[in-house]
Design a protein around this motif. Sequence first.
Motif, PDB file in Angstrom:
ATOM      1  N   ASN A 137      48.486  44.016  32.797  1.00 52.19           N
ATOM      2  CA  ASN A 137      47.544  44.829  31.632  1.00 52.19           C
ATOM      3  C   ASN A 137      48.243  44.293  30.331  1.00 52.19           C
ATOM      4  O   ASN A 137      47.549  44.703  29.176  1.00 52.19           O
TER       5      ASN A 137
ATOM      6  N   LYS B 191      34.798  37.393  39.015  1.00 54.39           N
ATOM      7  CA  LYS B 191      34.958  37.816  40.425  1.00 54.39           C
ATOM      8  C   LYS B 191      33.904  36.969  41.366  1.00 54.39           C
ATOM      9  O   LYS B 191      34.045  36.635  42.458  1.00 54.39           O
TER      10      LYS B 191
ATOM     11  N   SER C  37      44.378  41.236  33.431  1.00 50.63           N
ATOM     12  CA  SER C  37      44.002  42.419  34.413  1.00 50.63           C
ATOM     13  C   SER C  37      42.390  42.418  33.744  1.00 50.63           C
ATOM     14  O   SER C  37      41.421  42.493  34.645  1.00 50.63           O
ATOM     15  N   HIS C  38      41.937  42.156  32.484  1.00 47.09           N
ATOM     16  CA  HIS C  38      40.702  42.151  31.876  1.00 47.09           C
ATOM     17  C   HIS C  38      39.854  41.029  32.542  1.00 47.09           C
ATOM     18  O   HIS C  38      38.752  41.070  33.094  1.00 47.09           O
TER      19      HIS C  38
ATOM     20  N   ALA D 202      40.882  39.237  35.345  1.00 42.82           N
ATOM     21  CA  ALA D 202      40.726  39.535  37.048  1.00 42.82           C
ATOM     22  C   ALA D 202      39.698  40.403  37.285  1.00 42.82           C
ATOM     23  O   ALA D 202      38.862  40.333  38.578  1.00 42.82           O
ATOM     24  N   ASP D 203      39.153  41.546  36.500  1.00 41.16           N
ATOM     25  CA  ASP D 203      38.427  42.638  36.937  1.00 41.16           C
ATOM     26  C   ASP D 203      37.020  42.158  36.530  1.00 41.16           C
ATOM     27  O   ASP D 203      36.159  43.082  36.856  1.00 41.16           O
ATOM     28  N   HIS D 204      36.866  41.131  35.753  1.00 37.60           N
ATOM     29  CA  HIS D 204      35.680  40.980  35.144  1.00 37.60           C
ATOM     30  C   HIS D 204      34.407  40.337  36.210  1.00 37.60           C
ATOM     31  O   HIS D 204      34.676  39.653  37.086  1.00 37.60           O
TER      32      HIS D 204
ATOM     33  N   SER E 231      40.181  35.057  39.646  1.00 38.13           N
ATOM     34  CA  SER E 231      40.302  36.591  39.953  1.00 38.13           C
ATOM     35  C   SER E 231      41.257  36.660  40.623  1.00 38.13           C
ATOM     36  O   SER E 231      42.346  37.431  40.624  1.00 38.13           O
TER      37      SER E 231
ATOM     38  N   TRP F 197      44.997  38.548  40.027  1.00 38.31           N
ATOM     39  CA  TRP F 197      45.404  39.983  40.637  1.00 38.31           C
ATOM     40  C   TRP F 197      46.475  39.950  41.721  1.00 38.31           C
ATOM     41  O   TRP F 197      47.227  40.857  41.797  1.00 38.31           O
TER      42      TRP F 197
END
Length: 327
Positions: free
Chosen positions: A104, A84, A75-76, A78-80, A91, A95
């Motif tokens: 997570n 992205k 998650s870290h 994918a959300d960076h 990413s 996700w």
Amino acid sequence: MRDFSYLRATSADAARQTAALPGAMLLAGGTTLIDLAKCGVAEPDTLVDITHLDGLDWIEIDERGAIIGALATMSHVADHADIKGRFPAISEALWQAASAQIRNMATIGGNLMQRTRCPYFRDPSNFAACNKREPGSGCSAIGGVTRGHAVLGTSEACIAMYPGDLAAALVAFDATVHLGDRRIPVDDFFLLPGTTPGKEHAIEPGEMITAIEIPSSAAVRRSTYLKVRDRQSYEFAAASAAVGLELEADGRTIRDLRVALGGVATKPWRARAVEDALKGKMLEPEAVRAASLLAVEGAVDHGANHYKIELAPRVVARAILKMGETA
């Protein structure tokens, strides 16, 4: 699940030394290993907890590319924001994988080490014959229910599909796996089953994934991960494609193309024949669809999984044309 010893590693060197001992396994997020232990496939004598090691959960990005620590969570990453923006297929692959709760917990290194979801492999109480578990015992999947099994990279010993999403994107963009003092292309990190399907990764006793390195390129900056599955969420791919596209200044001629498949092979599958057929050619739907058929050259079905041979080229073509439209 049988009893085991638990050790918390105090350093990467200590983790590697302990993991080299017979019966020892590394524990990070645990989302794969605990599953395998519960169903009796993994039977560790010792679990070596590496989750508290310092310096392995970072993300560094510069003009050369990205280096992602093995303990960074899915998650870290994918959300960076920079992942992205500059590595969108990475990413998107992350996700679309698993549930938010698993993303997570699960780590990047552990994600690469995940094993097949073949039901025959994961049910030793009902299916004794599995060459991944017991070399030479046979393959219960061949002749069984094969809808979710591989059509590329199979052998007479194994047709189990590699399930991961991230690895397909990493293979498409020539990522490298850091194993401490050794580095290996991610495409070489995953092994074909051949006659030794129990050996899935080119990692040796005493080695541990420390990072993943992804080189920067115009293709990865304009990339996507397209995943087709039986339901919209929490499902493994029936077929997927990681695609990156770079066009010439005219906006119509393909300068660079990267294509890798997921959900259809025994390992993440680079479709170099598709890339070679389209590089230097005009980005036209008819040509893209024709070239995408090369993605399944050499495919062998086992009955119920025949649909993958028809589905995979369509997924590839759709992903390439999607990138062409955004260009």
